[in-house]
Each structure stands twice: as C-alpha cells, then as structure tokens.
Write a protein that holds these residues in place. Structure first.
Motif: not given
Lengths: 115, 122
Positions: A33, A45, A48, A58, B109
């Motif tokens: 990431y 983010l 990724y 992201g 995530k």
C-alpha cells in the motif's frame, strides 16, 4: 532486519519535476500500500496492490502512478509534482492470511516537499 | 461522512495515570476490524492493538486495552500507567467488509482517523 524499506527518506522537488518513491519489503507479504499523511487528515490511501501483478486506486490517486515490480517492490511515481503533493508518504504491507486481524506493517516514511 | 472520528486533537496525562483516547466509527458492514497505531515523533507507525467486530471480549495488549462498545460504534484506547515514552500521535483505523472472520481474503485497506496527540507529563 526484516521490514519495509522506503527510499529516499527526504526529497525536495520543484513544481513540475518528477520522481519515484521506492518501497521494498522482505517480509514475503502479498499486499502492499501507499498512504500519504497530512496534518489533521490522518493517513489516506493512494494506491494498493493486493498481489503481484495487480494494482488498484485508493482514496486519493490523482497525480500518482504505481508499479508493482515484483512481490518485494512497489513504487510510487509523481509525474509532475505539485505543491499539494507535499506530504509524508508511507508504504505498508500486509500478509494475506484470509483473516481480518493482520495489521499493516509500515516503512519509516518519505518526507516530500514540493516548492 | 467521516468513517473514523477522533474528536480529541490533543490529550494530556500525568505519568503513571491512565488515559482514554476516543474513537468512533461509521460502517453499515457487520464485519469489520478496528486498529490502533502509535506514531512517535520519530515518525514510524507502530501497531498497538486490534479488535474484531465479532470479538466477544475487549482486546488487551499489555498496558493497552480497547473499550469496544459496538452499539455505540466506539473503540476507545485505554493506556494504563502512562509512561513518558507514550507521548506520541495515536491513530484509530478501520478495515471493513470482505467477510471478516469468515475465511475471506482481505485486501487490507485501512481507513484512518485524524489522530490524537498524547502528551505525558512527569
């Protein structure tokens, strides 16, 4: 020592210049990431890679590109740097265990200033 | 809407006392995980503790514990017996969906809150 290595640690760019932030891990983790950290906004983010050969956007991908070169390496490229990209950039990894509780392991960050 | 909210920009605590750092989250997914990270002034991100949405008990790791109140959607970090080395930024983060604890793979995530700066006074 095992871990996530980011290079460079610091970088100053002029507006419009390009550069690539490098990330390499020796933890044999599948997922990697890129996050950026800005004051008052936590970490967001950018891109990724769930596994070698795949990448996905992201929350804040605009102005960036990524390459998952192999299982170990995941690079972040700024093609034309802008002052809004001044930030601290973190690379992180996660082992794909099928369980939900595996944390992300972070590199030490790259502090980027765009003037 | 913010998925993770940390309403305390800064907190102060006396050495050896306990302190609670607040975190509320927003998700409609029944499966999720909550994490706390510590970021000292040196900048690295250190994983502290994890709580899963299906966990029956509050997580504990040494001096860190998580006060998980699912109905209120809060996951507050409690640090007992504060030490000077606890002075740092603390982030709450959430991982949603994808069949948590059901054997599904997770792309990992994490969504982070804005962070709370903790200062421990001697």
């Amino acid at each position: 020592n095992a871990g996530v290595t980011q290079t460079p640690k610091f970088q100053v760019l002029k507006t419009g210049q390009s550069m690539t932030l490098q990330c390499a891990q020796d933890m044999n983790h599948n997922s990697m990431y890129w996050y950026r950290q800005d004051p008052g906004m936590g970490l967001r983010l950018i891109y990724y890679s769930a596994s070698e050969g795949t990448t996905d956007k992201g929350e804040v991908p605009n102005g960036y590109n990524v390459s998952r070169l192999n299982k170990r390496e995941f690079s972040l490229r700024l093609e034309s740097a802008a002052p809004s990209q001044t930030s601290v950039y973190f690379c992180a990894t996660q082992r794909m265990t099928g369980r939900y509780d595996s944390p992300l392991h972070f590199g030490n960050g790259t502090r980027l200033t765009v003037t | 809407a913010q998925k993770i909210t940390q309403t305390q920009p800064g907190m102060f605590v006396q050495e050896k006392e306990a302190v609670t750092l607040d975190c509320t989250y927003d998700t409609s997914d029944p499966s999720y995980g909550l994490f706390w990270y510590k970021q000292p002034s040196s900048g690295e991100m250190i994983f502290l503790i994890y709580q899963g949405s299906y966990d029956q008990q509050n997580a504990t790791e040494g001096r860190y514990s998580l006060n998980f109140q699912k109905a209120r959607k809060s996951a507050n970090l409690v640090i007992s017996a504060s030490q000077l080395g606890d002075s740092a930024m603390y982030f709450c983060a959430m991982r949603e969906g994808e069949g948590a604890n059901a054997g599904g793979t997770s792309y990992g995530k994490l969504t982070f809150g804005q962070g709370t700066i903790l200062t421990v006074h001697p």
